[in-house]
Write a protein that holds these residues in place. Structure first.
Motif, PDB file in Angstrom:
ATOM      1  N   ASP A  30       8.826 -13.265 -19.064  1.00 35.23           N
ATOM      2  CA  ASP A  30       8.526 -11.918 -19.578  1.00 35.23           C
ATOM      3  C   ASP A  30       7.295 -12.044 -20.470  1.00 35.23           C
ATOM      4  O   ASP A  30       7.336 -12.759 -21.469  1.00 35.23           O
ATOM      5  CB  ASP A  30       9.738 -11.428 -20.376  1.00 35.23           C
ATOM      6  CG  ASP A  30       9.596  -9.998 -20.871  1.00 35.23           C
ATOM      7  OD1 ASP A  30       8.708  -9.275 -20.393  1.00 35.23           O
ATOM      8  OD2 ASP A  30      10.407  -9.615 -21.749  1.00 35.23           O
ATOM      9  N   HIS A  31       6.216 -11.351 -20.095  1.00 36.20           N
ATOM     10  CA  HIS A  31       4.920 -11.705 -20.686  1.00 36.20           C
ATOM     11  C   HIS A  31       4.022 -10.475 -20.708  1.00 36.20           C
ATOM     12  O   HIS A  31       3.995  -9.719 -19.724  1.00 36.20           O
ATOM     13  CB  HIS A  31       4.307 -12.782 -19.770  1.00 36.20           C
ATOM     14  CG  HIS A  31       3.178 -13.561 -20.330  1.00 36.20           C
ATOM     15  ND1 HIS A  31       3.114 -14.021 -21.617  1.00 36.20           N
ATOM     16  CD2 HIS A  31       2.030 -14.004 -19.742  1.00 36.20           C
ATOM     17  CE1 HIS A  31       2.003 -14.710 -21.785  1.00 36.20           C
ATOM     18  NE2 HIS A  31       1.317 -14.706 -20.664  1.00 36.20           N
ATOM     19  N   GLU A  49       2.911 -10.455 -25.695  1.00 35.03           N
ATOM     20  CA  GLU A  49       4.260 -11.052 -25.633  1.00 35.03           C
ATOM     21  C   GLU A  49       4.205 -12.478 -25.096  1.00 35.03           C
ATOM     22  O   GLU A  49       3.566 -12.744 -24.076  1.00 35.03           O
ATOM     23  CB  GLU A  49       5.144 -10.209 -24.705  1.00 35.03           C
ATOM     24  CG  GLU A  49       6.546 -10.763 -24.495  1.00 35.03           C
ATOM     25  CD  GLU A  49       7.416  -9.849 -23.635  1.00 35.03           C
ATOM     26  OE1 GLU A  49       6.865  -9.147 -22.766  1.00 35.03           O
ATOM     27  OE2 GLU A  49       8.648  -9.848 -23.842  1.00 35.03           O
ATOM     28  N   GLU A  65       7.295 -10.049 -29.172  1.00 31.91           N
ATOM     29  CA  GLU A  65       6.367  -9.084 -28.576  1.00 31.91           C
ATOM     30  C   GLU A  65       6.013  -7.940 -29.523  1.00 31.91           C
ATOM     31  O   GLU A  65       6.554  -6.842 -29.399  1.00 31.91           O
ATOM     32  CB  GLU A  65       6.931  -8.545 -27.260  1.00 31.91           C
ATOM     33  CG  GLU A  65       8.375  -8.071 -27.293  1.00 31.91           C
ATOM     34  CD  GLU A  65       8.799  -7.499 -25.931  1.00 31.91           C
ATOM     35  OE1 GLU A  65       8.019  -6.768 -25.321  1.00 31.91           O
ATOM     36  OE2 GLU A  65       9.930  -7.801 -25.503  1.00 31.91           O
ATOM     37  N   PHE A  96      11.097  -6.644 -13.353  1.00 31.50           N
ATOM     38  CA  PHE A  96      11.341  -5.271 -13.831  1.00 31.50           C
ATOM     39  C   PHE A  96      11.726  -4.325 -12.707  1.00 31.50           C
ATOM     40  O   PHE A  96      12.383  -3.316 -12.945  1.00 31.50           O
ATOM     41  CB  PHE A  96      10.094  -4.697 -14.527  1.00 31.50           C
ATOM     42  CG  PHE A  96       9.637  -5.471 -15.740  1.00 31.50           C
ATOM     43  CD1 PHE A  96      10.530  -6.208 -16.493  1.00 31.50           C
ATOM     44  CD2 PHE A  96       8.304  -5.458 -16.128  1.00 31.50           C
ATOM     45  CE1 PHE A  96      10.120  -6.925 -17.605  1.00 31.50           C
ATOM     46  CE2 PHE A  96       7.877  -6.170 -17.247  1.00 31.50           C
ATOM     47  CZ  PHE A  96       8.783  -6.896 -17.982  1.00 31.50           C
ATOM     48  N   ASP A 108       2.778  -5.457 -18.954  1.00 28.09           N
ATOM     49  CA  ASP A 108       3.979  -6.257 -19.179  1.00 28.09           C
ATOM     50  C   ASP A 108       4.518  -6.664 -17.815  1.00 28.09           C
ATOM     51  O   ASP A 108       4.677  -5.817 -16.927  1.00 28.09           O
ATOM     52  CB  ASP A 108       5.001  -5.412 -19.947  1.00 28.09           C
ATOM     53  CG  ASP A 108       6.082  -6.236 -20.603  1.00 28.09           C
ATOM     54  OD1 ASP A 108       6.294  -7.391 -20.211  1.00 28.09           O
ATOM     55  OD2 ASP A 108       6.740  -5.701 -21.521  1.00 28.09           O
TER      56      ASP A 108
HETATM   57 MG    MG Z   1       7.792  -7.862 -21.509  1.00 26.54          MG
END
Ligand code: MG
Ligand code: MG
Length: 272
Positions: A105-106, A232, A201, A57, A94
């Motif tokens: 992506d979690h 997510e 998500e 990110f 996130d």
């Molecule tokens: Mg995410």
């Protein structure tokens, strides 16, 4: 355009997904009253880089940090700061990471110490809705089937399903086609095909589904200032079935939680 992945690419994506999963596991150990979201952000950046990845990110659309940190009534995209967490808070975290050209992506919403029973219920139902959605990510189903399932499950509990923010395809880009809304109609939207990888998500509000955007250009909060939760997972379509690439197992290990919720979505044993 949906970009399907080869088996080899899915294994690379699993590596990225496990890095973000491990990072959330490290954060689980550190979350407690008094810690700031900025301290947690630094911890996450170190963890991501120690695994040979770069924060997914940081710099993406000019986002300033490694983590999106969204406490309490913040839905998503909160910016880490120096305010300490306090007992009874919830914090949605996130995390993105890029390795071998593919993103993980979690996200997970953590309790800070003891939280109100009604907030605990929001977290539980939102996480359950994630799996309800993942179960519909299978051959011959469509985008609307996942969205419908999540929306029905959460609205049956009286919660609001955020409309403006959605899941997405995942790959060499953080956000690929298709968009994966957490609401929808059965049988509508793009058809799922073998080799797709998506981030599912749900972003679920205790009250109204309506949200507001803050002046910082990032932070999204609920319009009624009631709490919001966000979970997510990264999921590949393999042999017609959903295959989890990310895992909450590191978080559960850190928190001493027993769970078999992910087992039905794994074709092979998880190697931690
Ligand atoms: Mg995410
Ligand atoms: Mg995502």
């Amino acid at each position: 355009m949906i970009i399907v992945k080869t088996k080899e690419e899915i294994e690379l994506m699993r590596e990225s997904a496990l890095i973000v999963s491990k990072t959330l596991g490290e954060l689980a150990k550190a979350i407690k009253p008094g810690v700031t979201t900025l301290e947690l952000d630094k911890l996450a950046e170190t963890c991501v880089r120690d695994h040979g990845a770069i924060p997914g990110f940081l710099g993406l659309y000019d986002f300033p940090n490694t983590l999106c940190m969204s406490p309490n009534q913040q839905v998503v995209h909160g910016i880490p700061n120096g305010t300490p967490l306090v007992e009874g808070d919830i914090i949605s975290i996130d995390c993105g990471a890029l390795k071998n050209g593919f993103y993980g992506d979690h996200a997970y919403t953590f309790a800070v110490g003891e939280i109100a029973a009604e907030t605990e219920k929001l977290l539980q139902v939102t996480k359950e809705s994630l799996y309800v959605g993942i179960r519909e990510f299978k051959a011959n189903n469509r985008v609307g089937d996942v969205g419908y399932a999540i929306q029905k499950y959460c609205e049956d509990h009286g919660y609001g399903v955020v409309r403006e923010l959605v899941g997405h395809g995942l790959g060499a880009k953080m956000h690929e086609d298709p968009e994966m809304p957490n609401y929808g109609k059965r049988g509508r939207g793009k058809k799922f095909v073998e080799g797709m990888v998506v981030a599912i998500e749900p972003m679920i509000n205790m009250g109204t589904h309506r949200i507001k955007q803050h002046r910082d250009g990032w932070t999204i909060t609920t319009l009624d200032n009631k709490p919001s939760a966000h979970f997510e997972h990264d999921v590949a379509l393999v042999d017609g079935k959903p295959e989890l690439l990310s895992t909450f197992a590191y978080i559960y290990e850190a928190l001493g939680i027993e769970s078999n919720e992910e087992e039905e979505f794994r074709q092979n044993a998880l190697i931690l």
